[in-house]
Structures are given as C-alpha cells and as structure tokens.
Design a protein around this motif. Structure first.
Motif, short mmCIF file in Angstrom:
data_model
loop_
_atom_site.label_atom_id
_atom_site.label_comp_id
_atom_site.label_asym_id
_atom_site.label_seq_id
_atom_site.Cartn_x
_atom_site.Cartn_y
_atom_site.Cartn_z
N VAL A 11 -6.98 -18.33 5.11
CA VAL A 11 -8.06 -17.97 3.94
C VAL A 11 -8.44 -19.66 3.45
O VAL A 11 -8.77 -19.78 2.33
CB VAL A 11 -7.57 -17.15 2.92
CG1 VAL A 11 -7.60 -15.70 3.49
CG2 VAL A 11 -6.25 -17.62 2.38
N TYR A 21 -14.05 -2.49 2.14
CA TYR A 21 -14.87 -3.37 2.06
C TYR A 21 -16.36 -3.05 2.65
O TYR A 21 -16.10 -2.46 3.59
CB TYR A 21 -14.48 -4.83 2.38
CG TYR A 21 -13.89 -5.79 1.34
CD1 TYR A 21 -13.37 -5.05 0.28
CD2 TYR A 21 -14.22 -7.03 0.94
CE1 TYR A 21 -12.65 -5.79 -0.68
CE2 TYR A 21 -13.58 -7.92 0.26
CZ TYR A 21 -12.83 -7.34 -0.81
OH TYR A 21 -12.23 -8.04 -1.86
N ARG A 62 -14.99 -9.76 5.36
CA ARG A 62 -14.97 -10.59 4.08
C ARG A 62 -13.55 -10.24 3.19
O ARG A 62 -13.20 -11.03 2.12
CB ARG A 62 -16.23 -10.48 3.33
CG ARG A 62 -17.16 -11.02 3.88
CD ARG A 62 -18.69 -11.20 3.06
NE ARG A 62 -18.60 -12.03 1.90
CZ ARG A 62 -19.50 -12.50 1.37
NH1 ARG A 62 -20.56 -11.77 1.62
NH2 ARG A 62 -19.17 -13.32 0.38
N LEU A 63 -12.89 -9.20 3.49
CA LEU A 63 -11.74 -8.93 2.96
C LEU A 63 -10.61 -10.02 3.43
O LEU A 63 -10.41 -10.35 4.53
CB LEU A 63 -11.06 -7.49 3.07
CG LEU A 63 -9.84 -7.25 2.66
CD1 LEU A 63 -9.66 -7.18 0.98
CD2 LEU A 63 -9.28 -5.88 3.22
N GLY A 64 -9.95 -10.74 2.41
CA GLY A 64 -9.02 -11.68 2.87
C GLY A 64 -8.27 -11.07 3.98
O GLY A 64 -7.31 -10.36 3.67
N ASP A 94 -5.31 -12.33 4.83
CA ASP A 94 -3.64 -12.34 4.31
C ASP A 94 -3.54 -11.28 3.60
O ASP A 94 -2.62 -10.36 3.75
CB ASP A 94 -3.41 -13.71 3.46
CG ASP A 94 -4.36 -13.83 2.11
OD1 ASP A 94 -5.72 -13.24 2.19
OD2 ASP A 94 -4.20 -14.46 1.25
N ARG A 95 -4.62 -10.57 2.87
CA ARG A 95 -4.60 -9.51 1.97
C ARG A 95 -4.08 -8.21 2.88
O ARG A 95 -3.30 -7.45 2.93
CB ARG A 95 -5.73 -9.17 1.16
CG ARG A 95 -5.83 -10.01 -0.10
CD ARG A 95 -7.25 -9.90 -0.93
NE ARG A 95 -7.32 -8.68 -1.28
CZ ARG A 95 -8.30 -8.21 -1.84
NH1 ARG A 95 -9.41 -9.12 -1.79
NH2 ARG A 95 -8.59 -7.35 -2.68
N GLY A 110 -0.12 -15.70 -5.35
CA GLY A 110 -0.10 -16.83 -4.51
C GLY A 110 -0.99 -17.57 -5.31
O GLY A 110 -0.94 -17.74 -6.57
N ALA A 139 -4.20 -17.54 -5.67
CA ALA A 139 -4.55 -16.51 -6.37
C ALA A 139 -3.70 -15.42 -6.48
O ALA A 139 -2.77 -15.08 -5.71
CB ALA A 139 -6.06 -16.02 -5.77
N THR A 176 -3.71 -11.19 -6.08
CA THR A 176 -4.42 -10.28 -5.57
C THR A 176 -3.71 -8.79 -5.96
O THR A 176 -2.50 -8.81 -5.74
CB THR A 176 -4.69 -10.24 -4.22
OG1 THR A 176 -3.58 -10.46 -3.37
CG2 THR A 176 -5.62 -11.52 -3.74
C1 PAZ Z 1 -8.14 -13.97 -2.62
C2 PAZ Z 1 -7.66 -15.07 -1.59
C3 PAZ Z 1 -8.21 -16.39 -2.37
C4 PAZ Z 1 -5.97 -15.19 -1.81
O1 PAZ Z 1 -5.70 -16.45 -1.31
P1 PAZ Z 1 -4.08 -16.95 -1.28
O2 PAZ Z 1 -3.86 -16.81 -2.96
O3 PAZ Z 1 -3.24 -16.11 -0.48
O4 PAZ Z 1 -4.27 -18.35 -0.92
C5 PAZ Z 1 -7.90 -14.94 -0.22
O5 PAZ Z 1 -7.34 -13.65 0.29
C6 PAZ Z 1 -9.43 -14.87 0.20
O6 PAZ Z 1 -9.86 -15.78 0.20
N1 PAZ Z 1 -10.01 -13.63 0.11
C7 PAZ Z 1 -11.37 -13.59 0.51
C8 PAZ Z 1 -12.01 -12.79 -0.31
C9 PAZ Z 1 -11.78 -11.47 -0.83
O7 PAZ Z 1 -10.51 -11.07 -0.21
O8 PAZ Z 1 -12.29 -10.32 -1.16
#
Ligand code: PAZ
Ligand code: ADP
Ligand code: K
Length: 247
Positions: A56, A93, A98-100, A102-103, A124, A126, A128
């Motif tokens: 991400v 979504y 567009r959903l991260g 990592d999430r 992290g 951010a 979430t």
């Molecule tokens: C929300 C985040 C910035 C979290 O990132 P992180 O804290 O893990 O580095 C990442 O999952 C991201 O860029 N998501 C895309 C936007 C979304 O999930 O709606």
C-alpha cells in the motif's frame, strides 16, 4: 517463495514454503523511506518459486520494488489487489480493488482462522477498523491517521509545537511539557476513538470478537475499555493463505 508486506512506514519480508506451512521462516524489515534493497537482494538471490507482494506504499515504490525483483530473480512477481470474494470472504467496496490489500489479507487471516464475525483494528501508519460478519461479509470500515502521523501533522502544522524532548516527570495523564502534551493527546485521541467506535459496532452488529494488530497495538491495548485479542503478522498469514489457495 518470498512474501513482501510494504506498509507506509515499514517494508517487511518473510520466506515461506507452502509444502511446510508451519515451518519457522526467515524474516526482516526496513523503513520505507530508506529502502535497504541489498537486504532484499539477499532474499531474492536464491531459488524462488514466486514473489508475492502486498503493498500500500504507492505506485512509485511498487515500480521500484518490481524492478529490483526482476533484476535479481527469475521468479514471477505478483502484486496483489483486493478481490471481490475469496474463500467466502466478501469485499464490501463498490470498487473492490481499492480496498487496501493489507486490510483484505489481515481480514482473510482472521476469517480463515476463526470462521466467525469480528472487528479488526490495525494500528499502523494509519489506523483502520474493519468489520466482518459471521457469513464472511465485510460490512465496511474506517481509516484515520496513526499515532506517528498525527504527531507529524501537529509538528508540521504549528509554529511552536515541536519534537524537542522536555522534562516532565509527573506521572499523570495531563502533561506539563509540549512533548508530553503531544504524546498524550495523540494517544488519547486514538484510545477514545477506538473505545467509541467499538461501542457503536457492538451496538449495531452485536458482540464480536475484537482483534487488534499493527506497530502501535501494544501501546494502545492496555488503555482500551474493551478486551482485545492481540495478533501479529496478519498480513503475512493472509498472504500464506492466499498463496496456498491460488496455485
Ligand atoms: C488505509 C491504509 C493507508 C493503511 O495503510 P498502513 O497503515 O498499513 O500503511 C492502506 O490500507 C491503504 O492505502 N488503503 C487503500 C484505501 C482503502 O483501503 O480504502
Ligand atoms: N521504530 C519505529 N519507527 C517508526 N515508527 C514506529 C517505530 N516503532 C513503532 N512505530 C509505530 O509503528 C507504526 C507503523 O506500524 P506498522 O504496523 O509497521 O505500519 P505499516 O504497516 O503502516 O508500515 C508507525 O506509524 C509508528 O507509530
Ligand atoms: K494500518
């Protein structure tokens, strides 16, 4: 195979062999802002079946990462995107990709390991919040700046609030120095946000298993009202599940 989890603060890697799921594999990390490519080259310079990436960190970083991998290995590089559905976990979504990622992978790990509804908080760069119901349907989530990002935005957006450490030996939640006022204020912003949002989630969706993870989870968890299950390495666990079910 080599697994890479690129967040907005740290890039982490882990070796993984699908034939031996439980085997302890080698792992490491470096700061995103100072990529230590040699460290990755050492991991790439060995026979690898594939390189799977959850990133991400953004387009520019992704391109550099792929280039480094291709220069040092013949293994295919797979940059994952959040799917609409995988192993009965359903993305909420409108634009699933567009959903991260990592999430998505962290949710996949909790979903596969528990098969019940949960609320997952990742503290992290951010913070979430994601909710998944007992049928594997993602109800949606929220995104807010993480601790370090909040502090940076205060230092950057004010003239006299700075990072200089200062003397304040009082043991109180109220601070008598700039440094501690910022440390405590940002910490309590997240603590009260998480307490409140988990209350709302439980009121709307009923009692859920609450899971917390990420670089700042340990600092926050002892101050929270609710009790949380603390987890580490969820993105890697999700990557492993993805790898073993998508061959
Ligand atoms: C929300 C985040 C910035 C979290 O990132 P992180 O804290 O893990 O580095 C990442 O999952 C991201 O860029 N998501 C895309 C936007 C979304 O999930 O709606
Ligand atoms: N040594 C450190 N350097 C920078 N941030 C750190 C450090 N230790 C803990 N943190 C905290 O951990 C957060 C990053 O956690 P992590 O879960 O690894 O994030 P990401 O996946 O976004 O890279 C930072 O935002 C910061 O608040
Ligand atoms: K996060």
């Amino acid at each position: 195979m080599l697994l890479i989890d690129a967040g907005n603060t740290f890039v982490k890697w882990q070796q993984f062999s699908p034939s031996d799921f439980s085997k302890e594999s080698s792992f490491g990390q470096f700061p995103l802002q100072e990529p230590q490519w040699e460290m990755l080259h050492q991991q790439i310079n060995r026979p690898l079946e594939r390189i799977m990436v959850s990133s991400v960190a953004g387009e520019a970083f992704d391109q550099k990462l792929v280039k480094q991998c291709q220069q040092h290995s013949a293994a295919p590089v797979q940059l994952l995107q959040s799917p609409n559905e995988f192993l009965q976990l359903k993305n909420s979504y409108f634009e699933p990709e567009r959903l991260g990622i990592d999430r998505w992978l962290a949710m996949l790990a909790v979903w596969r390991e528990t098969s019940q509804g949960f609320c997952l908080i990742d503290c992290g760069s951010a913070v979430t919040v994601d909710v998944v119901d007992g049928q594997g349907q993602h109800s949606g989530g929220l995104i807010t700046p993480g601790l370090e990002m909040m502090r940076q935005s205060l230092f950057g957006g004010t003239g006299r609030v700075d990072r200089r450490p200062s003397e304040d030996s009082r043991q109180s939640f109220l601070a008598c120095s700039t440094f501690h006022a910022v440390q405590g204020g940002t910490l309590y912003s997240l603590v009260s946000y998480i307490d409140r949002i988990v209350d709302e989630i439980q009121a709307t969706y009923g009692e859920l298993n609450c899971v917390i993870t990420g670089g700042d989870a340990e600092q926050l968890v002892s101050l929270l009202k609710q009790s949380f299950q603390m987890e580490k390495g969820l993105v890697f666990r999700g990557l492993k599940i993805f790898a073993t079910h998508s061959e």
